[in-house]
Design a protein around this motif. Structure first.
Motif: not given
Length: 209
Positions: A114-142
């Motif tokens: 569950w901690l791993q799931i939460m860490a992944f979710t937080c990374a997806a929400e914030t765009g932390y360590a986002g890459t071209g092939g991964g997930l990035v943060a939702q921004t106002d210009d998108k």
């Protein structure tokens, strides 16, 4: 727009809009993403003119994507499809050992999982360590839901893009209803996918035993 429509095709992968300034959402009309037959613009609570509809759009897309993954998870477990190897080596739990019940499978996941799931979710929400092939943060210009990196598929053809985005939206709505139905079935004491047996004999007899 806010309705959970019954117009469903096949599950589609997420379709992303090309980068660009996303206008503030204030009203919806026929032809807008998510406004599909048979309900079109359906807003019985009058939220469109009083709420931040961009935020609601983002939440709907996000919950729809999670629900599609969740519903596929239910189908896979009932079909006997599991990942190879161990879910937890320390606790000697294999993926094949996981129960098929919605609630039972959630309870069987170890705390570290569950901690791993939460860490992944937080990374997806914030765009932390986002890459071209991964997930990035939702921004106002998108556009709402555009959280894919630069390597994700985008569609230049307006008709193709509209079809993909509407298919994703409707499939997400159907999946949210489907997952909710599975959970209600289990709460009623019957199988998530096959609501037979149980309920003190009030439900139809079991198909599989």
């Amino acid at each position: 727009m806010l309705a959970l429509t019954a117009s469903v095709t096949a599950f589609q992968p997420s379709a992303m809009l090309a980068p660009g300034r996303a206008p503030a959402v204030s009203m919806f009309a026929a032809g807008d993403t998510g406004v599909t037959p048979p309900l079109g613009v359906w807003d019985p609570l009058g939220l469109i003119e009083s709420k931040d509809m961009r935020r609601f759009e983002i939440m709907e897309i996000k919950h729809g994507r999670a629900a599609m993954l969740g519903f596929l998870h239910v189908i896979a477990l009932h079909a006997g499809i599991t990942l190879p190897g161990y879910l937890s080596i320390e606790q000697n739990i294999k993926f094949a050992d996981m129960p098929i019940g919605c609630f039972a499978s959630l309870e069987a996941v170890p705390t570290l999982g569950w901690l791993q799931i939460m860490a992944f979710t937080c990374a997806a929400e914030t765009g932390y360590a986002g890459t071209g092939g991964g997930l990035v943060a939702q921004t106002d210009d998108k556009a709402p839901g555009d959280i894919g990196g630069a390597d994700w598929q985008r569609y230049a053809d307006p008709e193709v893009r509209a079809f993909k985005l509407n298919a994703e939206r409707n499939n997400g709505r159907a999946a949210m209803l489907g997952v909710t139905g599975c959970l209600i079935h289990e709460l009623l004491g019957v199988d998530a996918l096959y609501p037979t047996g149980g309920m003190g004999g009030a439900a139809p007899p079991m198909i599989f035993s």
